[in-house]
Design an enzyme around this catalytic site. Sequence first.
Site, PDB file in Angstrom:
ATOM      1  N   ASP A  29       0.850  -1.191   0.000  1.00  0.00           N
ATOM      2  CA  ASP A  29       0.000   0.000   0.000  1.00  0.00           C
ATOM      3  C   ASP A  29       0.889   1.246   0.000  1.00  0.00           C
ATOM      4  OD1 ASP A  29      -3.209   0.561   0.977  1.00  0.00           O
ATOM      5  OD2 ASP A  29      -1.777   2.219   1.147  1.00  0.00           O
ATOM      6  N   ASN A  86     -12.769  -2.568   1.988  1.00  0.00           N
ATOM      7  CA  ASN A  86     -13.682  -1.436   2.127  1.00  0.00           C
ATOM      8  C   ASN A  86     -14.600  -1.392   0.913  1.00  0.00           C
ATOM      9  OD1 ASN A  86     -12.459  -0.578   4.554  1.00  0.00           O
ATOM     10  ND2 ASN A  86     -10.851   0.478   3.404  1.00  0.00           N
ATOM     11  N   GLY A  92     -15.607   3.424   3.214  1.00  0.00           N
ATOM     12  CA  GLY A  92     -14.295   4.068   3.140  1.00  0.00           C
ATOM     13  C   GLY A  92     -13.484   3.673   1.928  1.00  0.00           C
ATOM     14  N   GLN A  93     -14.150   3.140   0.896  1.00  0.00           N
ATOM     15  CA  GLN A  93     -13.419   2.736  -0.307  1.00  0.00           C
ATOM     16  C   GLN A  93     -13.039   3.969  -1.115  1.00  0.00           C
ATOM     17  OE1 GLN A  93     -15.597   0.082  -2.910  1.00  0.00           O
ATOM     18  NE2 GLN A  93     -13.791  -0.402  -4.137  1.00  0.00           N
ATOM     19  N   HIS A  99     -10.330  -4.815  -3.712  1.00  0.00           N
ATOM     20  CA  HIS A  99      -9.023  -5.103  -3.115  1.00  0.00           C
ATOM     21  C   HIS A  99      -9.188  -5.479  -1.649  1.00  0.00           C
ATOM     22  CE1 HIS A  99      -9.759  -0.764  -2.619  1.00  0.00           C
ATOM     23  NE2 HIS A  99      -9.091  -0.841  -1.472  1.00  0.00           N
ATOM     24  N   HIS A 101      -7.024  -5.237   1.939  1.00  0.00           N
ATOM     25  CA  HIS A 101      -5.871  -4.789   2.711  1.00  0.00           C
ATOM     26  C   HIS A 101      -5.426  -5.957   3.591  1.00  0.00           C
ATOM     27  CE1 HIS A 101      -6.592  -0.349   2.110  1.00  0.00           C
ATOM     28  NE2 HIS A 101      -7.809  -0.788   1.890  1.00  0.00           N
TER      29      HIS A 101
HETATM   30  P1  DGP Z   1      -9.381   1.933   0.041  1.00  0.00           P
HETATM   31  O1  DGP Z   1      -9.390   3.240   0.763  1.00  0.00           O
HETATM   32  O2  DGP Z   1      -9.884   0.762   0.877  1.00  0.00           O
HETATM   33  O3  DGP Z   1     -10.054   2.032  -1.304  1.00  0.00           O
HETATM   34  O4  DGP Z   1      -7.853   1.602  -0.195  1.00  0.00           O
HETATM   35  C1  DGP Z   1      -7.125   2.098  -1.267  1.00  0.00           C
HETATM   36  C2  DGP Z   1      -5.678   2.017  -0.873  1.00  0.00           C
HETATM   37  O5  DGP Z   1      -4.921   2.151  -2.051  1.00  0.00           O
HETATM   38  C3  DGP Z   1      -5.210   3.124   0.058  1.00  0.00           C
HETATM   39  O6  DGP Z   1      -4.797   2.548   1.310  1.00  0.00           O
HETATM   40  C4  DGP Z   1      -4.027   3.757  -0.627  1.00  0.00           C
HETATM   41  C5  DGP Z   1      -3.712   2.804  -1.739  1.00  0.00           C
HETATM   42  N1  DGP Z   1      -3.284   3.424  -2.979  1.00  0.00           N
HETATM   43  C6  DGP Z   1      -3.892   4.447  -3.633  1.00  0.00           C
HETATM   44  N2  DGP Z   1      -3.210   4.728  -4.760  1.00  0.00           N
HETATM   45  C7  DGP Z   1      -2.157   3.873  -4.801  1.00  0.00           C
HETATM   46  C8  DGP Z   1      -1.092   3.680  -5.738  1.00  0.00           C
HETATM   47  O7  DGP Z   1      -0.962   4.354  -6.763  1.00  0.00           O
HETATM   48  N3  DGP Z   1      -0.191   2.704  -5.431  1.00  0.00           N
HETATM   49  C9  DGP Z   1      -0.311   1.929  -4.302  1.00  0.00           C
HETATM   50  N4  DGP Z   1       0.624   1.011  -4.102  1.00  0.00           N
HETATM   51  N5  DGP Z   1      -1.304   2.079  -3.422  1.00  0.00           N
HETATM   52  C10 DGP Z   1      -2.219   3.045  -3.671  1.00  0.00           C
END
Ligand code: DGP
Length: 113
Positions: A29, A86, A92-93, A99, A101
């Site tokens: 992340d 999420n 909170g998505q 995906h 976490h």
């Molecule tokens: P959510 O909030 O559950 O939709 O989680 C999305 C997650 O994705 C958040 O924790 C940050 C991560 N994220 C957003 N953009 C990028 C990216 O460009 N690269 C990576 N590795 N993670 C990302």
Amino acid sequence: MDCIFCQIVAGELPAERLYEDDDTLAFPDLRPRAPHHLLVIPKRHVDSLASTNDDDWAVVAACLHTVQRVARDRGLDTAGYRVVSNIGSDGGQTVNHLHWHVLGGRLMTWPPG
Ligand code: DGP
């Protein structure tokens, strides 16, 4: 293609590919919330668990298999870890590509915020 996770799958955005197979990809992340914070996604675009259809369950199972694999590879089994998906705005998505976490390496609190 305006989905950032689809761009990561395609190699158009950088991400450390920690594990991948035909159907799934795991990468760190960007904004880690725990010492171990990985994301596991299906390579094929699905918005969220709320929009899965009958064709998607095999890839959902494949993702959960990858969750187990990457957690085990990092030695998270013993102390435990948390898996979160999420869904939608109340959930909170922020990235509308299904995906999970995978969070570990510290004690998780409950309930989540
Ligand atoms: P959510 O909030 O559950 O939709 O989680 C999305 C997650 O994705 C958040 O924790 C940050 C991560 N994220 C957003 N953009 C990028 C990216 O460009 N690269 C990576 N590795 N993670 C990302």
